[in-house]
Design a protein around this motif. Sequence first.
Motif, PDB file in Angstrom:
ATOM      1  N   MET A 117       0.741  -1.275   0.087  1.00 48.48           N
ATOM      2  CA  MET A 117      -0.005  -0.156   0.033  1.00 48.48           C
ATOM      3  C   MET A 117       0.954   1.349  -0.064  1.00 48.48           C
ATOM      4  O   MET A 117       1.850   1.314   0.620  1.00 48.48           O
ATOM      5  CB  MET A 117      -0.847  -0.031   1.419  1.00 48.48           C
ATOM      6  N   ALA A 118       0.634   2.086  -0.835  1.00 47.28           N
ATOM      7  CA  ALA A 118       1.250   3.356  -1.129  1.00 47.28           C
ATOM      8  C   ALA A 118       1.239   4.167   0.350  1.00 47.28           C
ATOM      9  O   ALA A 118       0.401   4.366   1.008  1.00 47.28           O
ATOM     10  CB  ALA A 118       0.880   4.222  -2.094  1.00 47.28           C
ATOM     11  N   GLU A 119       2.586   4.590   0.592  1.00 44.94           N
ATOM     12  CA  GLU A 119       2.414   5.650   1.836  1.00 44.94           C
ATOM     13  C   GLU A 119       1.972   6.871   1.618  1.00 44.94           C
ATOM     14  O   GLU A 119       1.858   7.547   0.624  1.00 44.94           O
ATOM     15  CB  GLU A 119       4.055   5.876   2.195  1.00 44.94           C
ATOM     16  N   VAL A 120       1.354   7.370   2.740  1.00 45.91           N
ATOM     17  CA  VAL A 120       0.523   8.734   2.495  1.00 45.91           C
ATOM     18  C   VAL A 120       0.995   9.559   3.653  1.00 45.91           C
ATOM     19  O   VAL A 120       1.114   9.076   4.754  1.00 45.91           O
ATOM     20  CB  VAL A 120      -1.003   8.695   2.366  1.00 45.91           C
ATOM     21  N   ILE A 121       1.227  10.888   3.198  1.00 43.68           N
ATOM     22  CA  ILE A 121       1.667  11.911   4.146  1.00 43.68           C
ATOM     23  C   ILE A 121       0.623  12.884   4.251  1.00 43.68           C
ATOM     24  O   ILE A 121       0.205  13.443   3.340  1.00 43.68           O
ATOM     25  CB  ILE A 121       2.826  12.409   4.019  1.00 43.68           C
ATOM     26  N   VAL A 122      -0.030  13.176   5.504  1.00 43.47           N
ATOM     27  CA  VAL A 122      -0.902  14.341   5.625  1.00 43.47           C
ATOM     28  C   VAL A 122      -0.351  15.479   6.731  1.00 43.47           C
ATOM     29  O   VAL A 122       0.179  15.133   7.641  1.00 43.47           O
ATOM     30  CB  VAL A 122      -2.221  13.404   6.479  1.00 43.47           C
ATOM     31  N   LEU A 123      -0.795  16.635   6.087  1.00 41.52           N
ATOM     32  CA  LEU A 123      -0.560  17.866   6.944  1.00 41.52           C
ATOM     33  C   LEU A 123      -1.766  18.121   7.676  1.00 41.52           C
ATOM     34  O   LEU A 123      -2.837  18.461   6.907  1.00 41.52           O
ATOM     35  CB  LEU A 123      -0.140  18.731   6.046  1.00 41.52           C
ATOM     36  N   VAL A 135       2.597  17.023  10.851  1.00 44.49           N
ATOM     37  CA  VAL A 135       2.939  16.042   9.727  1.00 44.49           C
ATOM     38  C   VAL A 135       2.871  14.800  10.194  1.00 44.49           C
ATOM     39  O   VAL A 135       3.438  14.339  11.097  1.00 44.49           O
ATOM     40  CB  VAL A 135       3.884  16.609   9.035  1.00 44.49           C
ATOM     41  N   VAL A 136       1.986  13.874   9.561  1.00 46.02           N
ATOM     42  CA  VAL A 136       1.692  12.360  10.187  1.00 46.02           C
ATOM     43  C   VAL A 136       1.810  11.563   8.829  1.00 46.02           C
ATOM     44  O   VAL A 136       1.210  12.010   7.631  1.00 46.02           O
ATOM     45  CB  VAL A 136       0.389  12.349  10.600  1.00 46.02           C
ATOM     46  N   ARG A 137       2.593  10.375   8.900  1.00 39.39           N
ATOM     47  CA  ARG A 137       2.685   9.468   7.907  1.00 39.39           C
ATOM     48  C   ARG A 137       2.064   8.204   8.111  1.00 39.39           C
ATOM     49  O   ARG A 137       1.963   7.945   9.287  1.00 39.39           O
ATOM     50  CB  ARG A 137       4.354   9.217   7.777  1.00 39.39           C
ATOM     51  N   GLU A 138       1.603   7.625   7.130  1.00 38.99           N
ATOM     52  CA  GLU A 138       0.649   6.349   7.364  1.00 38.99           C
ATOM     53  C   GLU A 138       1.696   5.312   6.985  1.00 38.99           C
ATOM     54  O   GLU A 138       1.878   5.136   5.604  1.00 38.99           O
ATOM     55  CB  GLU A 138      -0.680   6.067   7.007  1.00 38.99           C
ATOM     56  N   VAL A 139       2.228   4.470   7.754  1.00 41.13           N
ATOM     57  CA  VAL A 139       3.016   3.358   7.097  1.00 41.13           C
ATOM     58  C   VAL A 139       2.298   1.881   7.469  1.00 41.13           C
ATOM     59  O   VAL A 139       1.981   1.736   8.762  1.00 41.13           O
ATOM     60  CB  VAL A 139       4.337   3.540   7.792  1.00 41.13           C
ATOM     61  N   SER A 140       1.727   1.030   6.633  1.00 38.97           N
ATOM     62  CA  SER A 140       1.044  -0.119   6.777  1.00 38.97           C
ATOM     63  C   SER A 140       0.172   0.131   7.706  1.00 38.97           C
ATOM     64  O   SER A 140      -0.002  -0.614   8.711  1.00 38.97           O
ATOM     65  CB  SER A 140       2.135  -1.235   7.451  1.00 38.97           C
ATOM     66  N   GLY A 141      -0.777   1.024   7.413  1.00 40.62           N
ATOM     67  CA  GLY A 141      -1.880   1.239   8.193  1.00 40.62           C
ATOM     68  C   GLY A 141      -1.798   1.844   9.622  1.00 40.62           C
ATOM     69  O   GLY A 141      -2.638   1.953  10.240  1.00 40.62           O
ATOM     70  N   GLN A 142      -0.591   2.211   9.963  1.00 40.84           N
ATOM     71  CA  GLN A 142      -0.327   2.687  11.257  1.00 40.84           C
ATOM     72  C   GLN A 142       0.084   4.237  11.106  1.00 40.84           C
ATOM     73  O   GLN A 142       1.149   4.550  10.382  1.00 40.84           O
ATOM     74  CB  GLN A 142       0.793   1.866  11.744  1.00 40.84           C
ATOM     75  N   ALA A 143      -0.411   5.185  11.703  1.00 42.41           N
ATOM     76  CA  ALA A 143      -0.083   6.602  11.607  1.00 42.41           C
ATOM     77  C   ALA A 143       1.042   6.801  12.550  1.00 42.41           C
ATOM     78  O   ALA A 143       1.229   6.376  13.689  1.00 42.41           O
ATOM     79  CB  ALA A 143      -1.282   7.356  12.229  1.00 42.41           C
ATOM     80  N   CYS A 161      -7.481  12.510  12.078  1.00 45.20           N
ATOM     81  CA  CYS A 161      -9.030  12.049  11.838  1.00 45.20           C
ATOM     82  C   CYS A 161      -8.999  12.123  10.353  1.00 45.20           C
ATOM     83  O   CYS A 161      -9.615  11.052   9.749  1.00 45.20           O
ATOM     84  CB  CYS A 161      -9.578  13.476  12.239  1.00 45.20           C
ATOM     85  N   HIS A 162      -8.299  12.672   9.546  1.00 42.03           N
ATOM     86  CA  HIS A 162      -8.102  12.396   8.124  1.00 42.03           C
ATOM     87  C   HIS A 162      -7.900  11.083   7.595  1.00 42.03           C
ATOM     88  O   HIS A 162      -8.379  10.419   6.647  1.00 42.03           O
ATOM     89  CB  HIS A 162      -7.157  13.546   7.475  1.00 42.03           C
ATOM     90  N   LEU A 163      -6.705  10.602   8.519  1.00 42.54           N
ATOM     91  CA  LEU A 163      -6.189   9.310   7.908  1.00 42.54           C
ATOM     92  C   LEU A 163      -7.255   8.233   8.351  1.00 42.54           C
ATOM     93  O   LEU A 163      -7.544   7.223   7.804  1.00 42.54           O
ATOM     94  CB  LEU A 163      -5.009   9.031   8.795  1.00 42.54           C
ATOM     95  N   ASN A 164      -7.923   8.441   9.653  1.00 43.57           N
ATOM     96  CA  ASN A 164      -8.879   7.571  10.015  1.00 43.57           C
ATOM     97  C   ASN A 164     -10.050   7.569   8.968  1.00 43.57           C
ATOM     98  O   ASN A 164     -10.410   6.440   8.279  1.00 43.57           O
ATOM     99  CB  ASN A 164      -9.538   8.147  11.378  1.00 43.57           C
ATOM    100  N   SER A 165     -10.198   8.794   8.456  1.00 45.91           N
ATOM    101  CA  SER A 165     -11.290   8.685   7.526  1.00 45.91           C
ATOM    102  C   SER A 165     -11.099   8.032   6.038  1.00 45.91           C
ATOM    103  O   SER A 165     -12.111   7.408   5.517  1.00 45.91           O
ATOM    104  CB  SER A 165     -11.958  10.394   7.339  1.00 45.91           C
TER     105      SER A 165
END
Lengths: 175, 175
Positions: A1-7, A20-28, A157-161
Amino acid sequence: MAEVIVLGIDPGTRCTGYGVVREVSGQAVLVAAGAIRPPAKATMAKRLGEIYKGIAKVIEQYGPHEVAMEEVFTYKNVTSALKLGQARGAAMAACAVHGLEVRGYNPMAVKKSIVGTGRADKNQVAYMVAQVLGTKARQECESWPADVTDALAMAVCHLNSRRLARLTEAAGGMR
Amino acid sequence: MAEVIVLGIDPGTRCTGYGVVREVSGQAVLVAAGAIRPPAKATMAKRLGEIYKGIAKVIEQYGPHEVAMEEVFTYKNVTSALKLGQARGAAMAACAVHGLEVRGYNPMAVKKSIVGTGRADKNQVAYMVAQVLGTKARQECESWPADVTDALAMAVCHLNSRRLARLTEAAGGMR
């Protein structure tokens, strides 16, 4: 799964928090957190310039893919709405100029997504954000002002959503 | 006397008017005027990005020394105050990032400065702005929407206010 970075951004003319939060293998996981504080005696234009430049720098440094910001619907009065609007405008312009869309979240929805109830207080949100974001976050969280915690809460919250949207999609596909 | 170039801005999320005015030997002359209109279906972030980029482009092209913008104190409601605040924030950030301070003017003071009465209507302001700014302005004024006229009015008001300050200073010096 592609990594996503959220601000996540919590804008204000005196203090603008970002996280700044990064999601790695479903973990923030926490990447960076801080606050933009224009000098106390700066004019409004200078403050807004600092907010713009501060957010632009964070974007250039950490390369977020998505941005989350609180949607506010109630204000003490029109003067505070105008001031907050100006801070939001400077921060959102910095995102848009860097090609980023800004996703808005209702404060109640953010609390519900993180603590499980829309009536959670600031301390509960701060505690859960630190717990969720890994070791680095639990070490640093003592130094975070409320604006930083709120910005990180928005990002989580954005990553959860996003995760929920993916799960819903996957469940639809299995039917 | 050193030439001064003033940028007037009338910010709005749907249409942001701007006007560039130059003072040559005590006479205000039109340099450029126009409006930034983000696409009707653009998101708020995209609109604010367009406002920022539009104002930045005008600043880079015409090199204004000073910026004048309306100070608004009354709003229909908090939602419109927030929206206007966002547009103002994007425009002011563009000025500040380019090292420009933004001078605010009360709408009544602008009307009084241009038409001679704070109760002048939009048409009277538009007429006087076109008369004051020279031949090019009188030729182009038919195509100006209200946002452009208001932006130019702000720039002219700022020049009048500077002129008055100079005269007051000179009178003080002669005493």
